[in-house]
Design an enzyme around this catalytic site. Structure first.
Site, PDB file in Angstrom:
ATOM      1  N   CYS A  28     -34.531  20.745 -23.302  1.00 57.15           N
ATOM      2  CA  CYS A  28     -34.896  19.452 -23.887  1.00 57.15           C
ATOM      3  C   CYS A  28     -34.042  18.318 -23.328  1.00 57.15           C
ATOM      4  O   CYS A  28     -34.560  17.309 -22.857  1.00 57.15           O
ATOM      5  CB  CYS A  28     -34.755  19.523 -25.412  1.00 57.15           C
ATOM      6  N   GLU A  75     -53.234   0.621 -39.739  1.00 56.38           N
ATOM      7  CA  GLU A  75     -54.076   0.320 -40.909  1.00 56.38           C
ATOM      8  C   GLU A  75     -55.468   0.944 -40.743  1.00 56.38           C
ATOM      9  O   GLU A  75     -56.122   1.279 -41.718  1.00 56.38           O
ATOM     10  CB  GLU A  75     -54.189  -1.183 -41.135  1.00 56.38           C
ATOM     11  N   HIS A  78     -51.222  -5.107 -42.275  1.00 64.96           N
ATOM     12  CA  HIS A  78     -52.027  -5.915 -41.351  1.00 64.96           C
ATOM     13  C   HIS A  78     -51.177  -6.971 -40.655  1.00 64.96           C
ATOM     14  O   HIS A  78     -50.312  -7.553 -41.288  1.00 64.96           O
ATOM     15  CB  HIS A  78     -53.148  -6.602 -42.141  1.00 64.96           C
ATOM     16  N   LYS A  96     -37.855  13.355 -19.477  1.00 69.74           N
ATOM     17  CA  LYS A  96     -39.306  13.056 -19.383  1.00 69.74           C
ATOM     18  C   LYS A  96     -39.640  11.784 -20.172  1.00 69.74           C
ATOM     19  O   LYS A  96     -40.378  10.934 -19.714  1.00 69.74           O
ATOM     20  CB  LYS A  96     -40.087  14.256 -19.914  1.00 69.74           C
ATOM     21  N   GLU A 115     -48.626  14.990 -19.170  1.00 65.60           N
ATOM     22  CA  GLU A 115     -47.592  13.953 -19.296  1.00 65.60           C
ATOM     23  C   GLU A 115     -47.163  13.445 -17.917  1.00 65.60           C
ATOM     24  O   GLU A 115     -47.099  12.239 -17.671  1.00 65.60           O
ATOM     25  CB  GLU A 115     -46.391  14.497 -20.073  1.00 65.60           C
ATOM     26  N   ARG A 149     -30.692  25.990 -37.514  1.00 68.93           N
ATOM     27  CA  ARG A 149     -30.053  25.551 -38.772  1.00 68.93           C
ATOM     28  C   ARG A 149     -30.392  26.488 -39.922  1.00 68.93           C
ATOM     29  O   ARG A 149     -29.555  26.751 -40.781  1.00 68.93           O
ATOM     30  CB  ARG A 149     -30.499  24.126 -39.103  1.00 68.93           C
ATOM     31  N   TYR A 194     -49.349  20.266 -21.884  1.00 69.14           N
ATOM     32  CA  TYR A 194     -48.473  19.119 -22.192  1.00 69.14           C
ATOM     33  C   TYR A 194     -47.836  18.563 -20.917  1.00 69.14           C
ATOM     34  O   TYR A 194     -47.870  17.369 -20.652  1.00 69.14           O
ATOM     35  CB  TYR A 194     -47.322  19.565 -23.081  1.00 69.14           C
ATOM     36  N   CYS A 244     -37.720  17.238 -22.536  1.00 72.07           N
ATOM     37  CA  CYS A 244     -38.143  16.109 -23.380  1.00 72.07           C
ATOM     38  C   CYS A 244     -37.427  14.795 -23.080  1.00 72.07           C
ATOM     39  O   CYS A 244     -38.067  13.755 -22.946  1.00 72.07           O
ATOM     40  CB  CYS A 244     -37.883  16.424 -24.852  1.00 72.07           C
TER      41      CYS A 244
END
Ligand code: NDP
Length: 446
Positions: free
Chosen positions: A42, A440, A435, A50, A180, A316, A176, A47
């Site tokens: 990563c 929205e 808005h 990239k 990308e 974790r 992906y 990630c």
């Protein structure tokens, strides 16, 4: 029995780092072993670099649109300068991760760690340490298909070694990574040829966002070669000639293989049950399924959902369960995810095909909208935003969201919370729309 460490983590990527630090925070004596740079895929070659490239690509778009907002701009792009700046940032982040380990009191050991006994890890065939618990966190690596001349192409890691922007490039694979980088290089000025073995890219994504993104990429100039395979790659001076099994030949500067990843399983020399694709099998507490319940595996090595936040959550969770009396189990459902294409995708929950399969076509409500976001009007950019919401009729709950367009990844993070929380269509419609925004439109879908 006494051990050198309470926890030995093999692999200092996202999952390993998160688990090691969390365990140390609870007072465990922790060692983490890494044979490459600290940060893993990563941070070092995935990630983060990239996303930095994606920001550069978006900057190119912003500059192209600037005239619409009254700016007179005449700029050029220095790829080498950009690549150096990006690489410095990665160096800085690696340094930060090392500092965090140090501050947490985790022992960082450099070398290749291999689990050689139930509690024994050997580093570079030289040093042996023991641990009460073991966390395997070695991630995965990109693969190349068996193409003649494949050595003349590179995998995604190689993107970050480029010192020149390729003028022409073939990208093989429409997952992906392929999509990308096709977007990024196209926006930066490369002529991109995307080679797909199917008729569409992004298998598993909702058909509508696949179609909309394909359409946008084509408008931007990405050249699609569908239902075909790469036969050979032959060097021609500094360039490469790519032959497809359709008979097409493409002469390019670079070839990128983005054809999937495989788990890194050379970190153990004991019997651990593996899936067909070579990934380590774990239970919902991330315990491996051999005879030893103190050996855990996380993230891409287990090949469940190959995403950084999943690996972090895994690491974790193990630390919480082992060293903080936790009793957490895996929850891999409804994970919001983004494809940082241009325009980007954000998606969470069931796609329409899966929703039909699970609930039946008559039991779901599907709402869609396509519009040109306001930001694109003055520059006269012909790029649409697409949104789709899928609700379950009986419970009225939101069960799927699929977005394409600027800020879609940012929006889908919170739409993911709505899906997790079981928000209903009625509640969505009761929400005051913000808005003017693109978001929205999702709230108003009916
Ligand atoms: P993916 O599995 O997503 O896609 C692989 C692509 O390569 C597919 O289009 C597949 O085609 C194609 N392919 C596979 N084998 C061959 C072959 N022999 N010849 C031609 N094409 C082939 O892998 P990626 O490498 O793109 O990404 C790996 C993982 O990394 C992803 O699963 C993702 O979870 C993660 N990732 C996440 C990102 C994010 O969150 N934004 C960004 C980058 C990566 P087919 O569809 O026919 O199988």
């Amino acid at each position: 029995m006494t051990y050198d460490f309470d926890l030995i983590v093999i692999g200092a990527g996202s999952g390993g780092l998160a688990g090691a630090k969390r365990a140390a925070q609870y007072g465990a004596k922790v060692a983490i072993i890494e044979n490459d740079r600290v940060g893993g895929t990563c941070v070092i070659r995935g990630c983060v670099p990239k996303k930095i490239m994606s920001y550069a690509a978006h900057t190119a778009d912003t500059l192209a649109d600037a005239h619409g907002y009254g700016f007179n701009v005449d700029v050029s792009f220095d790829f080498k300068k950009f690549a150096e700046a990006r690489n410095s940032e990665i160096d800085r982040l690696e340094g930060l991760h090392k500092t965090f380990l140090d501050k947490a009191g985790v022992t960082l050991l450099n070398g290749k760690g291999v689990l050689t006994g139930a509690h024994e890890v050997t580093i570079d065939d030289q040093q042996t340490i023991t641990g009460k618990y073991i966390m395997l966190a070695t991630g995965g690596h990109p693969t190349k298909p068996p193409v003649k001349g494949a050595e003349h192409g590179f995998i995604s890691d190689g993107v970050f070694d480029l010192t020149e922007l390729p003028k022409k490039m073939v990208i093989v694979g429409g997952g992906y990574i392929g999509v990308e980088f096709a977007s990024i290089f196209n926006a930066l000025g490369t002529e991109v040829h995307l080679v797909l073995r199917r008729d569409v890219m992004l298998a598993g994504f909702d058909q509508d966002i696949r179609d909309h993104l394909t359409n946008e990429l084509k408008k931007r100039g990405v050249i699609f070669h569908c239902i075909c395979n790469t036969e050979t790659i032959t060097p021609k001076g500094k360039q490469k000639l790519v032959k497809l099994d359709t008979g097409d030949e493409i002469l390019v500067d670079e070839v990128l293989f983005a054809t999937g990843r495989k788990p890194n399983t050379t970190c153990f020399d004991i019997d651990l049950p593996l899936c067909d694709n070579g990934a380590v099998i774990v239970n919902n507490k991330l315990q491996t399924q051999g005879e030893h319940k103190h050996i855990y595996a996380v993230g891409d090595l287990t090949d469940r959902v190959n995403l950084t936040p999943v690996a972090i959550r895994d690491g974790r969770m193990i630390a919480e369960n082992l060293f903080n009396d936790g009793d957490f189990s895996l929850d891999d459902g409804d994970i919001a995810t983004a494809v940082f294409s241009i325009p980007p995708l954000g998606t969470c929950g069931l796609n329409e095909a899966l929703a039909c399969e699970e609930y039946g076509e008559d039991n779901i409500k599907v709402f869609k909208t396509t519009f040109r976001p306001m930001v694109n009007v003055l520059p006269n950019r012909d790029e649409k935003m697409f949104m789709k919401a899928i609700y379950h009729k009986k419970t009225d709950k939101l069960i799927g969201a699929h977005l394409m367009g600027r800020d879609a990844p940012e929006m889908v993070q919170f739409i993911g919370t709505c899906i997790k929380a079981g928000v209903t269509h009625k509640q969505m419609l009761q929400t005051m729309p913000l808005h003017p925004s693109s978001a929205e439109e999702f709230v108003l879908l009916k």
